[in-house]
Scaffold this motif. Structure first.
Motif, PDB file in Angstrom:
ATOM      1  N   TRP A  64      36.616 -19.021 -12.197  1.00 48.13           N
ATOM      2  CA  TRP A  64      36.055 -17.410 -12.183  1.00 48.13           C
ATOM      3  C   TRP A  64      35.277 -17.064 -13.374  1.00 48.13           C
ATOM      4  O   TRP A  64      33.772 -16.802 -13.212  1.00 48.13           O
ATOM      5  N   ALA A  65      35.142 -17.775 -14.704  1.00 43.29           N
ATOM      6  CA  ALA A  65      34.186 -18.150 -15.475  1.00 43.29           C
ATOM      7  C   ALA A  65      33.273 -18.545 -15.413  1.00 43.29           C
ATOM      8  O   ALA A  65      32.093 -18.201 -15.993  1.00 43.29           O
ATOM      9  N   GLU A  66      32.850 -19.343 -14.611  1.00 41.12           N
ATOM     10  CA  GLU A  66      31.759 -19.749 -14.614  1.00 41.12           C
ATOM     11  C   GLU A  66      30.625 -19.067 -13.258  1.00 41.12           C
ATOM     12  O   GLU A  66      29.583 -18.703 -13.045  1.00 41.12           O
ATOM     13  N   ALA A  67      31.733 -18.215 -12.139  1.00 40.51           N
ATOM     14  CA  ALA A  67      30.807 -17.255 -11.633  1.00 40.51           C
ATOM     15  C   ALA A  67      30.179 -16.026 -12.686  1.00 40.51           C
ATOM     16  O   ALA A  67      29.795 -15.637 -11.766  1.00 40.51           O
ATOM     17  N   ALA A  68      31.349 -15.418 -13.342  1.00 43.66           N
ATOM     18  CA  ALA A  68      30.848 -14.456 -14.284  1.00 43.66           C
ATOM     19  C   ALA A  68      29.687 -15.027 -14.852  1.00 43.66           C
ATOM     20  O   ALA A  68      29.076 -14.505 -15.769  1.00 43.66           O
ATOM     21  N   ASP A  69      30.067 -16.373 -15.180  1.00 39.12           N
ATOM     22  CA  ASP A  69      28.785 -16.917 -16.522  1.00 39.12           C
ATOM     23  C   ASP A  69      26.814 -16.886 -15.601  1.00 39.12           C
ATOM     24  O   ASP A  69      26.331 -16.413 -16.354  1.00 39.12           O
ATOM     25  N   HIS A  70      27.210 -17.002 -14.395  1.00 36.07           N
ATOM     26  CA  HIS A  70      26.521 -17.375 -13.508  1.00 36.07           C
ATOM     27  C   HIS A  70      25.530 -15.548 -13.410  1.00 36.07           C
ATOM     28  O   HIS A  70      24.847 -14.780 -13.406  1.00 36.07           O
ATOM     29  N   VAL A  71      26.505 -14.303 -12.523  1.00 37.97           N
ATOM     30  CA  VAL A  71      26.286 -13.495 -12.725  1.00 37.97           C
ATOM     31  C   VAL A  71      25.337 -12.884 -13.876  1.00 37.97           C
ATOM     32  O   VAL A  71      24.622 -12.295 -14.418  1.00 37.97           O
ATOM     33  N   PHE A  72      26.027 -13.196 -14.833  1.00 37.71           N
ATOM     34  CA  PHE A  72      25.716 -12.700 -16.386  1.00 37.71           C
ATOM     35  C   PHE A  72      24.402 -13.254 -16.362  1.00 37.71           C
ATOM     36  O   PHE A  72      23.260 -12.685 -16.989  1.00 37.71           O
ATOM     37  N   PHE A  73      24.049 -14.868 -16.350  1.00 35.98           N
ATOM     38  CA  PHE A  73      22.849 -14.934 -16.649  1.00 35.98           C
ATOM     39  C   PHE A  73      21.700 -14.564 -15.628  1.00 35.98           C
ATOM     40  O   PHE A  73      20.414 -13.958 -16.243  1.00 35.98           O
ATOM     41  N   LEU A  74      21.655 -14.493 -14.670  1.00 37.05           N
ATOM     42  CA  LEU A  74      20.917 -14.113 -13.717  1.00 37.05           C
ATOM     43  C   LEU A  74      20.800 -12.088 -14.156  1.00 37.05           C
ATOM     44  O   LEU A  74      19.448 -11.370 -14.313  1.00 37.05           O
ATOM     45  N   ALA A  75      21.716 -11.011 -15.002  1.00 33.18           N
ATOM     46  CA  ALA A  75      21.383  -9.621 -14.958  1.00 33.18           C
ATOM     47  C   ALA A  75      20.661 -10.877 -16.459  1.00 33.18           C
ATOM     48  O   ALA A  75      19.723  -8.965 -17.221  1.00 33.18           O
ATOM     49  N   TYR A  76      21.102 -11.179 -17.259  1.00 35.44           N
ATOM     50  CA  TYR A  76      20.353 -11.312 -18.426  1.00 35.44           C
ATOM     51  C   TYR A  76      18.877 -11.366 -18.597  1.00 35.44           C
ATOM     52  O   TYR A  76      18.439 -10.459 -19.290  1.00 35.44           O
ATOM     53  N   VAL A  77      18.479 -12.477 -17.724  1.00 31.80           N
ATOM     54  CA  VAL A  77      17.348 -12.970 -17.475  1.00 31.80           C
ATOM     55  C   VAL A  77      16.241 -11.408 -17.096  1.00 31.80           C
ATOM     56  O   VAL A  77      15.477 -11.414 -17.364  1.00 31.80           O
ATOM     57  N   ALA A  78      17.292 -10.109 -15.820  1.00 33.30           N
ATOM     58  CA  ALA A  78      16.211  -9.804 -15.319  1.00 33.30           C
ATOM     59  C   ALA A  78      16.535  -8.743 -16.882  1.00 33.30           C
ATOM     60  O   ALA A  78      15.366  -7.746 -16.754  1.00 33.30           O
ATOM     61  N   GLY A  79      17.383  -8.666 -17.728  1.00 39.79           N
ATOM     62  CA  GLY A  79      17.194  -7.835 -18.687  1.00 39.79           C
ATOM     63  C   GLY A  79      16.983  -8.418 -19.528  1.00 39.79           C
ATOM     64  O   GLY A  79      15.267  -7.419 -20.240  1.00 39.79           O
ATOM     65  N   VAL A  80      16.049  -9.396 -20.205  1.00 34.33           N
ATOM     66  CA  VAL A  80      15.430 -10.193 -20.989  1.00 34.33           C
ATOM     67  C   VAL A  80      13.337  -9.192 -20.144  1.00 34.33           C
ATOM     68  O   VAL A  80      12.549  -8.876 -20.683  1.00 34.33           O
ATOM     69  N   VAL A  81      13.325  -9.862 -19.078  1.00 33.85           N
ATOM     70  CA  VAL A  81      12.149  -9.322 -18.404  1.00 33.85           C
ATOM     71  C   VAL A  81      11.713  -8.294 -18.014  1.00 33.85           C
ATOM     72  O   VAL A  81      10.507  -7.161 -19.063  1.00 33.85           O
ATOM     73  N   CYS A  82      12.834  -6.978 -18.121  1.00 34.64           N
ATOM     74  CA  CYS A  82      12.840  -5.379 -18.587  1.00 34.64           C
ATOM     75  C   CYS A  82      12.723  -4.634 -19.605  1.00 34.64           C
ATOM     76  O   CYS A  82      11.517  -4.149 -19.844  1.00 34.64           O
ATOM     77  N   SER A  83      13.029  -5.777 -20.607  1.00 36.29           N
ATOM     78  CA  SER A  83      12.981  -5.142 -22.196  1.00 36.29           C
ATOM     79  C   SER A  83      11.085  -5.640 -22.519  1.00 36.29           C
ATOM     80  O   SER A  83      10.520  -4.646 -22.876  1.00 36.29           O
ATOM     81  N   GLN A  84      10.606  -6.909 -21.392  1.00 37.22           N
ATOM     82  CA  GLN A  84       9.654  -7.267 -22.225  1.00 37.22           C
ATOM     83  C   GLN A  84       8.896  -6.210 -21.931  1.00 37.22           C
ATOM     84  O   GLN A  84       7.690  -5.878 -22.561  1.00 37.22           O
ATOM     85  N   VAL A  85       8.958  -6.067 -20.285  1.00 35.32           N
ATOM     86  CA  VAL A  85       8.050  -5.457 -19.637  1.00 35.32           C
ATOM     87  C   VAL A  85       8.087  -3.519 -20.389  1.00 35.32           C
ATOM     88  O   VAL A  85       6.481  -2.782 -20.588  1.00 35.32           O
TER      89      VAL A  85
END
Ligand SMILES: *[C@@H]1O[C@H](CO)[C@@H](O)[C@H](O)[C@H]1NC(C)=O
Ligand SMILES: *[C@@H]1O[C@H](CO)[C@@H](O)[C@H](O)[C@H]1NC(C)=O
Length: 410
Positions: free
Chosen positions: A360-381
């Motif tokens: 469960w923790a690793e699945a959550a980590d995976h989801v967070f990773f994707l959201a984090y990458v999206a957040g980083v790209v969004c903030s840069q844009v």
């Protein structure tokens, strides 16, 4: 008394055209007031020191401003230091002479023996008039030419929104406070004579204008300064981006690996150091603060978020694996299991073998990773968009509506 004038007038804005007749020494002026009033004062002042008249029209003074250096720009104190040369010229027919009787092309006169416009720079913190007793050149027709060299530190409201690439307009307003607009009118030109390019701030453009509706004759020189320094980009922006990319890459390390937490904390500390040095290097103002400060604050928050997520999920994973280990510890094959997985993190092993808590923790980590990458790209844009299109207008100055340079009106 002439010495007194030479010593003191440069600090008063030079050339106030002080009458220098005996009995009216500026040092004794307080005592001389009553005597002056009882006298027929207009006749007492020497005619040569009064402003030349031009009938009903104001006297036209041509001012050429040569900007030869902008040697210091202090964004923390909002000041610009510059070296200027002023060439003032006007017509004073009282000084003309008969060229055929006295064949001379020109004469030079000490500036305090004739009328000269007294100039004060409104934005100046200090002005250093280089030549304390400049000489005026007069030709047979009465054309007077006076050169004044000065170094001045002036106040300038920099627009620092796009800080390492900022561009600001800095004005120097020259006022002739001892005359009125009905007596004197300026016509101003500016010449950019800067030859040095090894500067952080470069004078991109130079304009002059005579502001309308003034009580006192005035002309304004506007320097457009552009920051061409690469230093801030190399020293701040590149490491900032590198930190962000390194942090995103850190998300690829397995959640259970002990290095991941150390890695993220190191990045967070690095970002804190950059943030604090940036905050110290940039001024803060009521409006149009540098975008870079917001950028680094968002960067700091992003790194903090990802570190907190790592701590949280690694903790959950460790608890899950401990809970999972409690039961199999009774099973005789436990020693073999440890041998099978010689990872540096004995309490948390990747692979979801620990049971439902771990996966469960690793699945959550995976989801967070994707959201984090999206957040980083969004903030840069978003930051790139703001950088490109945002226009910042400072709040209007409180004294802007009032006419400048006049005597206080009651
Ligand atoms: C006098 O005023 C007129 C009209 O403004 C101007 O053209 C002329 O140059 C002035 N003369 C002097 C000596 O300033
Ligand atoms: C200038 O001087 C010459 C020679 O002395 C004389 O002839 C002429 O009239 C003078 N001109 C004026 C305007 O006084």
């Amino acid at each position: 008394m002439a010495l007194w004038l030479l010593l003191h007038l440069p600090f008063l804005g030079l050339g106030l055209g002080q009458p220098s007749f005996p009995g009216h020494s500026p040092r004794a002026s307080a005592a001389a007031w009553p005597a002056l009033f009882s006298r027929d004062s207009p006749e007492a002042a020497p005619e040569a020191l009064q402003i030349p008249s031009n009938g009903s029209a104001p006297l036209l003074v041509t001012a050429q401003v040569f900007v030869s250096n902008v040697f210091h720009v202090d964004i923390l104190r909002y000041t610009v230091s510059s070296v200027l040369l002023l060439r003032l010229s006007w017509l004073d027919t009282r000084l003309a002479w008969n060229a055929s009787a006295h064949p001379r092309r020109a004469v030079t006169l000490p500036w305090d023996s004739l009328w000269t416009p007294g100039l004060t720079i409104q934005e100046a913190l200090w002005v250093d008039w280089r030549d304390q007793s400049p000489r005026a050149r007069v030709d047979p027709d009465g054309n007077v030419e006076l050169y004044l060299a000065l170094t001045a530190e002036t106040n300038c409201d920099f627009e620092l929104l796009r800080f390492p690439r900022d561009q600001s307009d800095c004005s120097l307003s020259f006022y002739a406070l001892s005359n009125t607009v009905t007596e004197l009118e300026f016509r101003a030109y500016a010449v950019n004579e800067i030859v040095s390019v090894k500067r952080e701030y470069v004078v991109w453009d130079l304009k002059t204008q005579v502001p309308p509706q003034q009580l006192v004759p005035c002309f304004q020189v506007t320097l457009t300064l552009q920051n061409t320094a690469l230093k801030a980009i190399i020293a701040l922006l590149v490491p900032g981006e590198a930190l962000l990319v390194a942090d995103v890459c850190g998300g690829l390390l397995p959640l259970g690996a002990a290095e991941r937490l150390g890695y993220k904390v190191t990045l967070l500390l690095g970002c804190l150091v950059f943030h604090s040095s940036l905050v110290q290097a940039l001024p803060s103002s009521s409006s149009c603060n540098p975008l870079l400060i917001y950028y680094f604050t968002v960067l700091l928050l992003l790194l903090f978020l990802s570190t907190a997520e790592t701590v949280l999920l690694a903790g959950l994973l460790a608890r899950g694996s401990q809970g999972a280990k409690v039961q199999p510890s009774l099973v005789p094959g436990r020693g073999q299991q440890n041998h099978e997985n010689p990872g540096p993190a004995p309490q948390g092993t990747p692979g979801g073998r620990e049971g439902s808590g771990g996966s469960w923790a690793e699945a959550a980590d995976h989801v967070f990773f994707l959201a984090y990458v999206a957040g980083v790209v969004c903030s840069q844009v978003i930051f790139a968009g703001i950088w490109m299109w945002m226009v910042c207008k400072s709040d209007p100055a409180p004294g802007e509506a009032a006419p400048h340079g006049g005597q206080p009106r009651l």
